[in-house]
Design a protein around this motif. Structure first.
Motif, mmCIF file in Angstrom:
data_model
loop_
_atom_site.group_PDB
_atom_site.id
_atom_site.type_symbol
_atom_site.label_atom_id
_atom_site.label_comp_id
_atom_site.label_asym_id
_atom_site.label_seq_id
_atom_site.Cartn_x
_atom_site.Cartn_y
_atom_site.Cartn_z
ATOM 1 N N ALA A 153 0.834 -1.204 0.000
ATOM 2 C CA ALA A 153 0.000 0.000 0.000
ATOM 3 C C ALA A 153 0.866 1.250 0.000
ATOM 4 N N ALA A 154 1.942 1.241 0.787
ATOM 5 C CA ALA A 154 2.842 2.394 0.827
ATOM 6 C C ALA A 154 3.413 2.679 -0.559
ATOM 7 N N ALA A 155 3.851 1.642 -1.257
ATOM 8 C CA ALA A 155 4.423 1.833 -2.587
ATOM 9 C C ALA A 155 3.395 2.399 -3.554
ATOM 10 N N SER A 156 2.152 1.917 -3.472
ATOM 11 C CA SER A 156 1.122 2.382 -4.400
ATOM 12 C C SER A 156 0.741 3.834 -4.156
ATOM 13 N N LEU A 157 0.967 4.306 -2.942
ATOM 14 C CA LEU A 157 0.598 5.676 -2.580
ATOM 15 C C LEU A 157 1.795 6.624 -2.526
ATOM 16 N N GLY A 158 2.978 6.112 -2.804
ATOM 17 C CA GLY A 158 4.164 6.962 -2.785
ATOM 18 C C GLY A 158 4.608 7.352 -1.395
ATOM 19 N N ILE A 159 4.343 6.500 -0.410
ATOM 20 C CA ILE A 159 4.727 6.783 0.975
ATOM 21 C C ILE A 159 6.042 6.064 1.270
ATOM 22 N N GLU A 160 7.102 6.820 1.485
ATOM 23 C CA GLU A 160 8.418 6.221 1.725
ATOM 24 C C GLU A 160 8.571 5.805 3.179
ATOM 25 N N ASP A 161 9.433 4.817 3.406
ATOM 26 C CA ASP A 161 9.690 4.378 4.772
ATOM 27 C C ASP A 161 10.750 5.264 5.419
ATOM 28 N N GLY A 162 11.168 4.912 6.619
ATOM 29 C CA GLY A 162 12.190 5.677 7.320
ATOM 30 C C GLY A 162 11.674 6.716 8.290
ATOM 31 N N ALA A 163 10.365 6.740 8.528
ATOM 32 C CA ALA A 163 9.810 7.719 9.463
ATOM 33 C C ALA A 163 9.833 7.170 10.887
ATOM 34 N N GLU A 164 9.738 8.083 11.840
ATOM 35 C CA GLU A 164 9.649 7.706 13.248
ATOM 36 C C GLU A 164 8.225 7.839 13.778
ATOM 37 N N GLN A 165 7.447 8.741 13.181
ATOM 38 C CA GLN A 165 6.063 8.970 13.581
ATOM 39 C C GLN A 165 5.225 9.221 12.338
ATOM 40 N N VAL A 166 3.901 9.099 12.495
ATOM 41 C CA VAL A 166 2.968 9.355 11.401
ATOM 42 C C VAL A 166 1.939 10.379 11.849
ATOM 43 N N LEU A 167 1.688 11.355 10.987
ATOM 44 C CA LEU A 167 0.584 12.289 11.168
ATOM 45 C C LEU A 167 -0.367 12.102 9.991
ATOM 46 N N LEU A 168 -1.604 11.709 10.290
ATOM 47 C CA LEU A 168 -2.653 11.523 9.291
ATOM 48 C C LEU A 168 -3.619 12.695 9.385
ATOM 49 N N ILE A 169 -3.875 13.354 8.267
ATOM 50 C CA ILE A 169 -4.809 14.478 8.222
ATOM 51 C C ILE A 169 -5.936 14.113 7.274
ATOM 52 N N LEU A 170 -7.168 14.130 7.771
ATOM 53 C CA LEU A 170 -8.319 13.861 6.920
ATOM 54 C C LEU A 170 -9.220 15.084 6.899
ATOM 55 N N VAL A 171 -9.441 15.625 5.701
ATOM 56 C CA VAL A 171 -10.279 16.808 5.512
ATOM 57 C C VAL A 171 -11.611 16.362 4.928
ATOM 58 N N ASP A 172 -12.636 16.407 5.726
ATOM 59 C CA ASP A 172 -13.948 15.910 5.327
ATOM 60 C C ASP A 172 -14.474 16.700 4.121
ATOM 61 N N GLY A 173 -14.821 15.972 3.059
ATOM 62 C CA GLY A 173 -15.474 16.586 1.917
ATOM 63 C C GLY A 173 -14.582 17.213 0.879
ATOM 64 N N LEU A 174 -13.267 17.246 1.105
ATOM 65 C CA LEU A 174 -12.377 17.946 0.173
ATOM 66 C C LEU A 174 -11.843 16.957 -0.869
ATOM 67 N N GLY A 175 -12.702 16.605 -1.830
ATOM 68 C CA GLY A 175 -12.336 15.647 -2.854
ATOM 69 C C GLY A 175 -11.246 16.151 -3.779
ATOM 70 N N TYR A 176 -10.675 15.232 -4.526
ATOM 71 C CA TYR A 176 -9.562 15.549 -5.436
ATOM 72 C C TYR A 176 -9.957 16.611 -6.457
ATOM 73 N N GLU A 177 -11.117 16.468 -7.086
ATOM 74 C CA GLU A 177 -11.508 17.422 -8.118
ATOM 75 C C GLU A 177 -11.743 18.813 -7.541
ATOM 76 N N LEU A 178 -12.233 18.879 -6.314
ATOM 77 C CA LEU A 178 -12.457 20.191 -5.697
ATOM 78 C C LEU A 178 -11.139 20.901 -5.443
ATOM 79 N N ILE A 179 -10.111 20.176 -5.033
ATOM 80 C CA ILE A 179 -8.796 20.790 -4.833
ATOM 81 C C ILE A 179 -8.286 21.357 -6.149
ATOM 82 N N GLN A 180 -8.471 20.609 -7.232
ATOM 83 C CA GLN A 180 -8.018 21.087 -8.537
ATOM 84 C C GLN A 180 -8.818 22.313 -8.979
ATOM 85 N N ASP A 181 -10.128 22.269 -8.796
ATOM 86 C CA ASP A 181 -10.994 23.343 -9.284
ATOM 87 C C ASP A 181 -10.808 24.650 -8.517
#
Length: 382
Positions: free
Chosen positions: A45-73
Motif C-alpha cells: 500500500a505504501a508503494a502504491s501511494l508513494g509513501i516512503e519508509d524511514g519515518a519515526e512517527q505518522v501524522l494523518l490528516i483527513l479533511v472531510d469533503g475535500l475531494g480531489y476534483e475540488l482541490i483542482q478546481d
C-alpha cells in the motif's frame, strides 16, 4: 488495495480497477513508513501511494469533503496545496461515498459491507438511525465489529491520538471508526494544529487530525459559496503553519473521505409526494444520492422495476449480489435493504416523511459514484 475491479454494468460510474489504491490502504501505507511489521502495515500500500519508509512517527490528516476534483478546481484559493499539486495522487473512496462509510473504511481498512457503516442513515428498529451518532441504537462495537487500526496498534503497545472536537469523543462514528486511540479534544483549526504538534513532540507514534468544517460549509451553503471558500482558505493557511512547525522524522499524509457536488433542487424527487416511488415502500434510508430502499414484504421486485422506470437514466439502481460487489462482502448489503439507488447528474431522492426540511434542502451533497464524489486526494506532505 482494491480486491478486484468493480465490473458492474454502471455506465459513467467512477470505480476503482483491480489493484488500484483506495481509501482503505492509506493508514496501512502510512504505518509501513514507521515499521512494516506493525499490525495492519502494508509495504505494498505504501508503494502504491508513494509513501516512503524511514519515518519515526505518522501524522494523518483527513479533511472531510475535500475531494480531489475540488482541490483542482479551487486551487487559486489554496497556495499551500497548489504548491503540492504535482505530488498529489487521485484515488477512490468507498461506496457509498459518504462520511460514516469512508471514515470507518479509513480507520479499519475494511469496506462498508464488512463494517455495516453503509450510509448516513440506516433502517433500524422500525425507524431510521443516523450512523454518525447512533443515538438509540446498539453500541458501536456491536454494530461495527471490525477492529480498527488503532485497536490493533494498542494491542502491541503502540499509542495513537485522535484530534477532533470534544463533542465527537463519544459519537457513534468515533466508536466505530477510531476506537483504540486516545481522544484529544480541540475545537478551532489552530487548536487542532497545536494539539497535533504537542502530540508529535511528546513522541506519540500515530496522530490523526480531523477537519470537518469544509464539509459542513458545503452542506449548508454549497460548494463554491463564500463560506465554503472561506473554510478552504482557512484550512490551507492552517496547513502551512503545521508544515512549518513539524518535528523531524514525521511522515505526514493528507487525504479526504469523499468529494461533494451541488445538486439541482428541481431534480430532487420526494418519495412522499411521488406515488410511483412511494407505493410498496416500507422505509427509505441512506441519503439523497445513495438511497436505501426497503420494500414491503413480497413486493421488492415490483418496487424495483417501478423505480427503474421512474428514474431512468437519472440514477444507477443496484440490487442483489451487485450490492455486495459495490460495498464489499459482509452483512452490510442486508442493512441496505432491497436495492440501492445512486444518483447520476445533479439529482437525488429524498423522503420528507423521515427527513428534515433542512436535510432535504442541503445544496451540497455526496454519496454516489461520480468522479467528483468518488475521487479523493492523497498527498505525502513530509
Amino acid at each position: 488495495m482494491s480486491e478486484r475491479a468493480l465490473t458492474l454494468d454502471l455506465p459513467g460510474a467512477d470505480l476503482p480497477g483491480a489493484g488500484d489504491p483506495v481509501i482503505t490502504d492509506i493508514v496501512a501505507g502510512a504505518l509501513s513508513s514507521i515499521d512494516a511489521d506493525l499490525p495492519g502495515a502494508s509495504a505494498q500500500a505504501a508503494a502504491s501511494l508513494g509513501i516512503e519508509d524511514g519515518a519515526e512517527q505518522v501524522l494523518l490528516i483527513l479533511v472531510d469533503g475535500l475531494g480531489y476534483e475540488l482541490i483542482q478546481d479551487y486551487a487559486g484559493h489554496t497556495p499551500t496545496l497548489r504548491r503540492l499539486r504535482g505530488d498529489m495522487r487521485s484515488i477512490h473512496t468507498v461506496v457509498p461515498s459518504t462520511t460514516a462509510a469512508a471514515i470507518t473504511a479509513f480507520g479499519t481498512g475494511a469496506r462498508p459491507g464488512a463494517t455495516n457503516m453503509v450510509g448516513f442513515s440506516v433502517a433500524y428498529g422500525g425507524g431510521v438511525m443516523n450512523l454518525l451518532a447512533m443515538e438509540g441504537g446498539p453500541a458501536p462495537t456491536e454494530w461495527q465489529p471490525t477492529p480498527t487500526y488503532f485497536e490493533r496498534l494498542a494491542a502491541v503497545g503502540v499509542s495513537s491520538a485522535v484530534i477532533s472536537p470534544a463533542r465527537f469523543a463519544g459519537s457513534g462514528l468515533t466508536g466505530a471508526a477510531l476506537r483504540g486511540a486516545r481522544h484529544v479534544p480541540a475545537e478551532t483549526l489552530d487548536e487542532r494544529v497545536s494539539a497535533a504538534l504537542r502530540e508529535l513532540r511528546a513522541g506519540t507514534p500515530v496522530v490523526y487530525l480531523y477537519w470537518s468544517e469544509i464539509d459542513h460549509a458545503g452542506h449548508g451553503s454549497g460548494v463554491g459559496s463564500d463560506s465554503w471558500i472561506g473554510g478552504l482558505e482557512e484550512f490551507d493557511a492552517g496547513l502551512a503553519r503545521l508544515l512549518r512547525s513539524l518535528p523531524a522524522g514525521v511522515r505526514t499524509v493528507m487525504t479526504a473521505d469523499h468529494g461533494m457536488i451541488n445538486v439541482d433542487a428541481t431534480q430532487i424527487l420526494d418519495v412522499a409526494s411521488t406515488p410511483a416511488l412511494r407505493d410498496g415502500v416500507r422505509i427509505i434510508a441512506g441519503e439523497t444520492r445513495a438511497v436505501h430502499v426497503h420494500a414491503e414484504e413480497g413486493r421488492a421486485d415490483e418496487v424495483e422495476a417501478r423505480w427503474r422506470d421512474v428514474l431512468g437514466e437519472s440514477a444507477w439502481v443496484v440490487s442483489g449480489d451487485d450490492i455486495s460487489t459495490l460495498i464489499g462482502a459482509g452483512d452490510g448489503a442486508s442493512v441496505i435493504g432491497d436495492f440501492l439507488v445512486l444518483a447520476r447528474g445533479r439529482g437525488g431522492v429524498v423522503d420528507s416523511r423521515t427527513q428534515s426540511a433542512s436535510a432535504i434542502a442541503m445544496p451540497g451533497v455526496h454519496g454516489s459514484l461520480t468522479s467528483t464524489e468518488m475521487r479523493i486526494p492523497v498527498i505525502v506532505l513530509s
